[in-house]
Design a protein around this motif. Structure first.
Motif, mmCIF file in Angstrom:
data_model
loop_
_atom_site.group_PDB
_atom_site.id
_atom_site.type_symbol
_atom_site.label_atom_id
_atom_site.label_comp_id
_atom_site.label_asym_id
_atom_site.label_seq_id
_atom_site.Cartn_x
_atom_site.Cartn_y
_atom_site.Cartn_z
ATOM 1 N N THR A 312 27.099 73.051 -44.542
ATOM 2 C CA THR A 312 25.957 73.024 -43.291
ATOM 3 C C THR A 312 26.554 73.477 -42.135
ATOM 4 O O THR A 312 26.057 73.264 -41.176
ATOM 5 N N ALA A 313 28.009 74.014 -42.285
ATOM 6 C CA ALA A 313 28.562 74.230 -41.016
ATOM 7 C C ALA A 313 28.404 75.822 -40.606
ATOM 8 O O ALA A 313 28.117 76.664 -41.632
ATOM 9 N N MET A 314 28.755 76.360 -39.675
ATOM 10 C CA MET A 314 28.934 77.675 -39.220
ATOM 11 C C MET A 314 29.713 78.613 -40.343
ATOM 12 O O MET A 314 29.211 79.647 -40.515
ATOM 13 N N ALA A 315 30.903 77.918 -40.581
ATOM 14 C CA ALA A 315 31.586 78.697 -41.460
ATOM 15 C C ALA A 315 31.266 78.807 -42.629
ATOM 16 O O ALA A 315 31.931 79.634 -43.479
ATOM 17 N N GLU A 522 31.789 71.917 -30.625
ATOM 18 C CA GLU A 522 32.615 71.946 -29.756
ATOM 19 C C GLU A 522 32.654 73.038 -28.684
ATOM 20 O O GLU A 522 33.269 73.341 -27.614
ATOM 21 N N PHE A 523 31.836 74.080 -28.906
ATOM 22 C CA PHE A 523 31.439 75.284 -28.055
ATOM 23 C C PHE A 523 31.114 74.941 -26.865
ATOM 24 O O PHE A 523 31.922 75.795 -25.888
ATOM 25 N N PRO A 524 29.848 74.501 -26.533
ATOM 26 C CA PRO A 524 29.748 74.270 -25.091
ATOM 27 C C PRO A 524 30.769 73.263 -24.393
ATOM 28 O O PRO A 524 30.917 73.547 -23.215
ATOM 29 N N SER A 525 31.429 72.515 -24.726
ATOM 30 C CA SER A 525 32.534 71.842 -24.304
ATOM 31 C C SER A 525 33.689 72.546 -23.999
ATOM 32 O O SER A 525 34.261 72.288 -22.846
ATOM 33 N N GLN A 526 34.135 73.267 -24.868
ATOM 34 C CA GLN A 526 35.376 74.113 -24.824
ATOM 35 C C GLN A 526 35.250 75.120 -23.741
ATOM 36 O O GLN A 526 35.855 75.593 -22.818
ATOM 37 N N LEU A 527 33.733 75.681 -23.413
ATOM 38 C CA LEU A 527 33.391 76.504 -22.640
ATOM 39 C C LEU A 527 33.677 76.112 -21.283
ATOM 40 O O LEU A 527 34.030 76.706 -20.417
ATOM 41 N N GLY A 632 37.165 69.375 -41.518
ATOM 42 C CA GLY A 632 36.373 69.943 -40.509
ATOM 43 C C GLY A 632 37.034 69.755 -39.022
ATOM 44 O O GLY A 632 36.599 70.304 -37.923
ATOM 45 N N TYR A 633 38.573 69.553 -39.165
ATOM 46 C CA TYR A 633 39.137 69.637 -37.895
ATOM 47 C C TYR A 633 39.296 71.241 -37.330
ATOM 48 O O TYR A 633 39.577 71.357 -36.179
ATOM 49 N N TYR A 634 39.179 72.168 -38.171
ATOM 50 C CA TYR A 634 39.047 73.501 -37.919
ATOM 51 C C TYR A 634 37.996 73.711 -36.864
ATOM 52 O O TYR A 634 38.294 74.975 -36.225
ATOM 53 N N SER A 635 37.151 73.019 -36.688
ATOM 54 C CA SER A 635 35.845 73.147 -35.764
ATOM 55 C C SER A 635 36.713 73.504 -34.388
ATOM 56 O O SER A 635 35.653 74.448 -33.574
ATOM 57 N N TYR A 636 37.526 72.863 -34.159
ATOM 58 C CA TYR A 636 37.642 73.387 -32.426
ATOM 59 C C TYR A 636 38.108 74.822 -32.619
ATOM 60 O O TYR A 636 37.987 75.401 -31.511
ATOM 61 N N LEU A 637 38.934 75.114 -33.639
ATOM 62 C CA LEU A 637 39.373 76.643 -33.579
ATOM 63 C C LEU A 637 38.303 77.679 -33.688
ATOM 64 O O LEU A 637 38.039 78.658 -32.958
ATOM 65 N N TRP A 638 37.317 77.234 -34.699
ATOM 66 C CA TRP A 638 36.141 77.976 -34.797
ATOM 67 C C TRP A 638 35.201 78.136 -33.622
ATOM 68 O O TRP A 638 34.723 79.298 -33.039
ATOM 69 N N ALA A 639 34.975 77.065 -32.927
ATOM 70 C CA ALA A 639 34.109 77.125 -31.663
ATOM 71 C C ALA A 639 34.829 77.763 -30.650
ATOM 72 O O ALA A 639 34.437 78.186 -29.640
#
Length: 708
Positions: A312-315, A522-527, A632-639
């Motif tokens: 269910t993730a983007m990846a 994590e995308f909006p937060s990292q942005l 799912g900790y990869y999520s930060y890099l994906w985002a």
């Protein structure tokens, strides 16, 4: 740790979604189950919380939730969105409300008394969720709506809400045999207990400290000495100096202390949290969690837990996530080798007589930064006042989204450190923002965002309540709290999650705000981190603690020149954790010794010996205190791949990071959408194309692959 019913979607780390309950408070009723009253559509009654009320409140709320589900299944009308899905959206409000209090106490106000409640109630909450997701009659009605030709007549948002319910029930085992359902439920209950024990063990180790001798204090900046004294005083150790065993206390010490033996002592205590043997050792718990996760995945029809989680993730698949991580890993460790050589050269020039070790890395990295860029981050810190940076976050979000903030007095809070702000746009109330900035005993380490209440229009206009939580060291009364550049970046990051929640514009609560895919949240937060170094923020809000003068442009220029310095370290320590997380959950049905697995797999990856994982396995709360970030900790890099690409959209615009046209697209296509639209389509609408990896590599100073 997430505390919520199944029916609320996943959101940011540690978030606990709460919706306005529908009950009125009767005389003598449990205050935790009472309707939120007061201004702004009601606020949490934090002043009425007693630990003794949690168990009866949770039991009452679970019973009410099951009664609501029973009413849906017994309804005689045909199964439609209005008779099945809409009531599901309206159910569990009391439980979500109580879970807000429960999650806050678990993460910020934990005591032995409360932990006893957690140990009893967490398994019961897990069992409660399974009673709903494995309710055959309820799933039959959801499936009937999902398969109905009338589905095409629903609004796009309704169709997505329906799809999410159907998908989540199937993934939870709704189509399994009764025997398989029972085993999945038993696994979930056992996991809940293990998650709680893992968290409590980690919290116990983080509540320890390292006492410093006079020799340990030699050469330490006065601000850190004062923090060490303050830490000791807060723990009733007047006249002593201590470093608390949390990142917010340890990292500054490792960066600033010239006493190598003291650095080693502090570093070893920190990296061995959860790995010291005895009552708080987490290794056996991790082995059990991994075994149970793979068994559950196979029962549900998946090869591994990682395959189940990423569906269910983007990846979509572990292979896609691994491909991105591996593409970045090689240039990251190559950069580390260059940086280590520079540090070792300084050690040798100083006739240190030793080889760089992990406890030396931060200290000597600062020496390299100063040598290469003439930048001493100690020169920057006096300009980074916590209160001024908070004002800077407010200002930047006002420029982008039209938000205005007003401090509110008199609302109930759960600790005296918490402040509350009303957020408005064009004079209209948008929501409330709670800020809990300081470390204290019983509060877990790190920084995170919470949703106390999610925006919706389903049952009238309901505005959101969000919070940010940090672990800064509280200063003396009247003195500004100074934070590091890294901590300032984290502050903006977590506020990005809050902004995501405040910008929500959905009808249904389950798809509102931060209720999005784990590798998208994590995308909006990292942005939002990108607004900290903008000239507009630094010139107005990076003001010297004593003179009030803005940070000099020459110093800003040095920060910009050194922007990519340290990316090898930052990327490697993070990616090591993300890769081990994924490898643990791809290992299959084998018994894993966490320490040995970590050591062996890092060796295969050629992990630089001068760096350790950002989160070593026995202390990896993202992964083992819940299912939240497991595989799912990869999520930060994906985002961050999305983030870097989106940041270039601003950088290319005439108005740069305050370009009104790009900000408008960001709000309309991403920040307001929540999970009402597939995240792939959100990004494509904003950028006009799919994401590309080239921006990520440029951001980190790594070689850009051909065709990226």
């Amino acid at each position: 740790m997430q505390r919520r019913t199944f029916l609320a979607s996943a959101a940011a780390t540690g978030a606990a979604v709460a919706l306005n309950p529908s009950l009125s408070m009767a005389q003598g009723a449990n205050p935790l189950t009472a309707k939120w009253v007061g201004p702004y559509g009601g606020v949490p009654a934090f002043d009425k919380v007693k630990v003794a009320d949690f168990k009866p409140a949770l039991e009452e709320a679970m019973a009410k939730n099951l009664a609501e589900i029973d009413a849906i299944t017994r309804h005689r009308a045909a199964s439609t969105f209005e008779t099945v899905i809409a009531p599901l959206e309206d159910s569990g409000r009391m439980l979500n409300d109580v879970s807000t209090f429960y999650g806050i106490w678990g993460s910020t106000m934990s005591t032995p008394e409360f932990q006893a409640v957690e140990e009893e109630m967490d398994p019961k909450l897990s069992a409660h969720n399974d009673k709903i997701t494995q309710n055959a009659a309820l799933f039959a009605r959801i499936e009937a709506v999902y398969n109905s030709p009338d589905k095409a007549k629903l609004t796009p948002e309704q169709q997505r809400v329906l799809w999410i319910y159907y998908r989540n029930f199937v993934r939870a085992g709704a189509k399994l045999s009764p025997e398989a359902k029972a085993r999945v439920a038993a696994i979930n209950t056992e996991l809940a207990g293990l998650f709680t024990k893992f968290s409590q063990n980690l919290l116990a180790d983080e509540n320890t400290w390292i006492e410093l001798s006079d020799a340990d204090l030699a050469g330490l900046p006065e601000g850190l000495k004062a923090a060490a004294a303050s830490n000791a005083t807060a723990r009733k150790l007047p006249g002593k100096y201590i470093v608390v065993n949390t990142r917010s206390s340890v990292d500054p010490f490792l960066t600033e202390s010239p006493v190598r033996a003291a650095r080693e002592k502090v570093w070893k205590a920190f990296v061995n949290r959860g790995d010291n043997g005895g009552a708080t050792d987490n290794n056996a718990i991790i082995s059990k969690i991994l075994k149970l996760r793979v068994e559950r995945a196979k029962l549900l029809g998946y090869k591994t837990h990682a395959h189940w989680r990423l569906e269910t993730a983007m990846a979509k698949t572990p292979e896609n996530a691994m491909a991105l991580m591996e593409a970045v890993w090689t240039p990251a460790i190559a950069q580390v080798a260059i940086d280590v050589a520079d540090m070792q050269a300084i050690i040798d020039k100083e006739k240190g007589g030793f080889t760089l070790e992990p406890w030396d890395y931060r200290f000597y990295a600062e020496k390299v930064r100063k040598a290469k860029y003439d930048l001493d981050m100690n020169e920057v810190k006096p300009y980074l006042q916590l209160d001024k940076l908070r004002e800077g976050m407010f200002w930047a979000s006002g420029q982008l989204y039209g938000f205005e903030y007003k401090k509110i007095e008199g609302l109930p809070v759960y600790h005296e450190d918490v402040t509350v702000y009303e957020v408005t746009r064009a004079g209209k109330h948008v929501g409330l923002w709670y800020f809990d900035p300081y470390a204290r005993p019983g509060k877990r380490s790190g920084a995170w965002m919470n949703n106390y209440r999610t925006q919706e229009r389903f049952k009238g206009e309901i505005t959101t309540i969000v919070s940010n939580n940090s672990n800064f060291i509280k200063g003396k009364p009247g003195e500004p709290v100074l934070i590091s550049w890294d901590d300032a970046t984290t502050l903006f990051h977590e506020f990005g999650h809050a902004i995501h929640g405040l910008n929500a514009n959905a009808t249904y609560p389950s798809v509102s705000g931060t209720s999005v895919a784990r590798d998208y949240v994590e995308f909006p937060s990292q942005l939002n981190e990108h607004w900290l170094p903008t000239p507009q923020v630094l010139s107005q809000f990076a003001l010297h603690e004593k003179t009030g003068q803005p940070i000099p442009q020459a110093l800003v220029a040095k920060i910009e020149a050194a922007d990519k310095f340290g990316q090898g370290f930052d990327t490697t320590e993070y990616l090591a954790s993300a890769l081990i997380d994924m490898k643990l959950h791809l290992a299959g049905d084998v018994t894993i010794d966490p320490d040995a697995f970590e050591r062996d797999e890092l060796a295969k990856l050629n992990m630089p010996k001068q760096i350790v994982m950002r989160h070593r396995t026995p202390q990896f709360g993202h992964v083992f205190s819940s299912d939240g970030y497991s595989a799912g900790y990869y999520s930060y890099l994906w985002a961050d791949t999305l983030t870097a690409d989106a940041a270039e959209a601003f950088a290319e615009a005439p108005g740069k990071f305050y370009d009104k046209a790009v900000a408008k697209r960001l709000y309309e296509d991403i920040m307001s959408k929540g999970n009402t639209v597939d995240p792939v389509d959100q990004f494509k609408a904003f950028r006009g194309r799919d994401v590309k990896i080239g921006a990520l590599m440029r951001k980190r100073g790594f070689p850009v692959p051909p065709g990226a």
